[in-house]
Design an enzyme around this catalytic site. Structure first.
Site, PDB file in Angstrom:
ATOM      1  N   LYS A 163       0.846  -1.256  -0.115  1.00 19.66           N
ATOM      2  CA  LYS A 163       0.065   0.084   0.022  1.00 19.66           C
ATOM      3  C   LYS A 163       0.980   1.099  -0.033  1.00 19.66           C
ATOM      4  CE  LYS A 163      -3.254  -3.063   2.308  1.00 19.66           C
ATOM      5  NZ  LYS A 163      -2.218  -4.090   1.679  1.00 19.66           N
ATOM      6  N   GLU A 250      -8.005  -6.651   0.105  1.00 15.74           N
ATOM      7  CA  GLU A 250      -7.254  -7.831  -0.379  1.00 15.74           C
ATOM      8  C   GLU A 250      -7.793  -8.899   0.713  1.00 15.74           C
ATOM      9  OE1 GLU A 250      -5.724  -8.701  -2.770  1.00 15.74           O
ATOM     10  OE2 GLU A 250      -4.764  -6.851  -3.654  1.00 15.74           O
ATOM     11  N   CYS A 284      -2.650 -15.918   3.125  1.00 15.79           N
ATOM     12  CA  CYS A 284      -4.114 -15.557   2.407  1.00 15.79           C
ATOM     13  C   CYS A 284      -4.000 -16.572   1.111  1.00 15.79           C
ATOM     14  CB  CYS A 284      -4.227 -14.131   2.004  1.00 15.79           C
ATOM     15  SG  CYS A 284      -3.035 -13.349   0.985  1.00 15.79           S
ATOM     16  N   GLU A 462      -2.884  -5.354  -6.350  1.00 14.52           N
ATOM     17  CA  GLU A 462      -1.703  -4.536  -5.892  1.00 14.52           C
ATOM     18  C   GLU A 462      -0.735  -5.338  -6.816  1.00 14.52           C
ATOM     19  OE1 GLU A 462      -2.795  -3.540  -1.404  1.00 14.52           O
ATOM     20  OE2 GLU A 462      -2.209  -5.526  -1.816  1.00 14.52           O
TER      21      GLU A 462
END
Ligand code: NAD
Length: 481
Positions: A163, A250, A284, A462
């Site tokens: 980010k 996300e 994830c 991203e």
């Protein structure tokens, strides 16, 4: 330099300065619950406001710094981050529970994201222009303003850089809320990086859900970059709705790995196991369900169990540990309840591996392989986020594609085959942000590939140019001749 036994007090970072606060929470080592690793500030909406004001003030000039100069400063910050791994990776181990190489990977991936983004920055701002008899048109990319970023505990450094890098490169400023379960190493690293940047470009505010909510609803925050659970993301969307903020989300995943019948089992397992139990399954995009042709099922399952049986679970600073504990009590309770619940079903739950002496009173869970699972069983349809993986037999390829796509999630996925064309054809049928062929681990990632999810695994992408586009608006200018 911090030393391993320092108990750091982690305040909010307002501009370049770490502030003292009146209320701190303890951060304990999930691998040794009596050890206090750090004390972290418990923020309020007032702290959020100070951090956002600081970022807003810095935005006024940072947005006008030339892209090449912003890129240069980001590269300096990247060098600082790379240097942090030496003393801060062990600290990260003690707050998030991973083993040392996983914490070092977090710093290395984060550094790579900064460097790659910096390398794209100048060209990214080349305007698209049209000049004809009627008009002159210039379509220009402009930053959005203050970005509010919220990250989880599992890979806090790289998830933050995913980010921070596109936000700062494109002229925005940042207020970050880390997870209270891994705030210390990240904040110290950001404080060091902030010294290379104008005051207020990076700010950090600590706290729980109320602080996250104050940040994601703040009127001066124009963009939210969030990584975390899907349920939390629903609350973030609601917070952001009040002032119609742009969002990149996300979220969770339930990644299928589809083994085809021409697979080389040993070669596939060698690579697949680099991902399945990494960070105790708390990644994830880890493999979260494995589909195996019925004809190969027993051979594959036996070979998998043989390999997993060699794993040893221990404290993250124990060099012999294959992986460490789960990060927190809620995570531990949810994973152990899921395993216990599955034992009451028709599936066969196989506990494997061993515990090292360094595995004391922490949230340790041995690796589990679940055999003879139905596709619809909770153990295969949820995001386990722990060291447990179900193996599901399938009879035909139509069915396995249907099952792979039968999920509210769509983050990563993989196909395992010795036939490239077959692998590509199968990959194109999977509903996911990423489909890897013969890989499904950290090494699958490439910064040239946009990363993100479909369905309830997220919104937006991203990494690289796609990631940078999330942080700018297109400003269209037309002169009518
Ligand atoms: P979480 O959703 O509980 O928390 C994430 C962050 O959100 C934390 O900083 C938390 O304090 C904050 N938060 C909590 N409530 C909030 C609210 N109402 N408003 C704003 N912020 C709030 O997630 P977690 O347990 O820390 O992390 C695990 C989850 O993250 C898993 O679902 C995992 O799949 C997901 N994850 C996704 C990715 C990805 O890139 N897709 C990467 C890593 C983790």
């Amino acid at each position: 330099m911090t030393t391993i036994n320092d108990v750091l007090s982690i305040g909010h970072l307002i501009g370049r300065t770490m502030t003292d606060v009146s209320t701190y929470d303890e951060v304990r080592d999930p691998g040794r619950l009596t050890d206090v690793v750090a004390r972290v500030a418990v923020g309020t909406a007032v702290d959020v406001n100070r951090a956002v004001e600081s970022a807003h003030q810095a935005y006024r000039s940072w947005k006008d710094v030339a892209p090449a100069e912003r890129a240069r400063l980001l590269l300096e910050a990247a060098d600082v981050l790379a240097g942090c791994a030496e003393d801060l990776a062990p600290l990260l181990v003690r707050e998030h529970g991973g083993v040392l190489w996983e914490a070092q990977t977090d710093f290395a991936l984060g550094t790579g994201v900064l460097q790659h983004t910096a390398s794209l920055t100048e060209e990214f701002f080349t305007p698209v222009q049209f000049d004809d008899e009627q008009s002159f048109i210039s379509v220009e990319r402009v930053p959005r303003g203050v970005v509010g970023a919220v990250v989880p505990w599992n890979m806090p450094v790289v998830l933050t850089m995913m980010k921070l890098a596109p936000a700062l490169a494109t002229g925005n400023t940042l207020v970050l809320k880390p997870s209270p379960f891994a705030p210390a190493a990240l904040t110290v690293a950001l404080q060091r990086m902030a010294q290379k940047l104008p005051d207020g470009v990076i700010n950090v505010v600590h706290g729980n859900a109320d602080v996250g909510q104050a940040l994601t609803s703040h009127p001066l925050v124009r963009k939210v970059g969030f990584t975390g659970g899907t349920a939390t993301a629903r609350q973030v969307m609601a917070s952001a709705a009040g002032t119609i903020k742009n969002l990149t989300l996300e979220l969770g995943g339930n990644d299928p790995a589809i083994v085809l019948d021409d697979v080389d089992i040993d070669a596939a397992l060698e690579r697949m196991l680099k991902g399945v139990f990494t960070r105790s399954g708390q990644i994830c995009f880890a493999v979260k369900r494995i589909y195996v042709p019925r004809s190969l099922y027993d051979t594959f399952a036996d070979a998998l169990c043989d390999r997993v049986g060699q794993y040893a679970v221990g404290h993250g600073l124990d060099e012999s540990a294959s992986f460490g504990p789960l990060n927190n009590k809620a995570q531990y309770d949810s994973v152990t309840a899921l395993i216990e619940g599955t034992k009451n079903s028709s599936a066969k739950v196989v506990q494997l591996g061993s515990k090292l002496e360094s595995a004391g009173d922490g949230y340790y869970v041995l690796p589990h392989v679940v055999r003879d699972v139905e596709h619809v069983a909770p153990i295969s349809s949820c995001e386990q986020f722990g060291p447990v993986v179900p193996l599901i037999a399938y009879d035909d390829e139509e069915k396995v594609v249907e099952w792979a796509n039968d999920s509210e999630y769509g983050l990563g996925s993989s196909v395992w085959t010795t036939d490239t064309e077959r692998g590509l054809a199968m990959a194109r049928r999977i509903e996911a942000g990423s489909t890897f062929i013969n890989t499904h681990a950290f090494e699958s990632l490439d910064l040239r590939m946009p990363f993100g999810g479909v369905k309830q695994s997220g919104i937006g992408r991203e990494f690289g140019e796609a990631g940078m586009r999330e942080y700018v608006e297109e400003h269209s200018i037309r002169l009518l001749k």
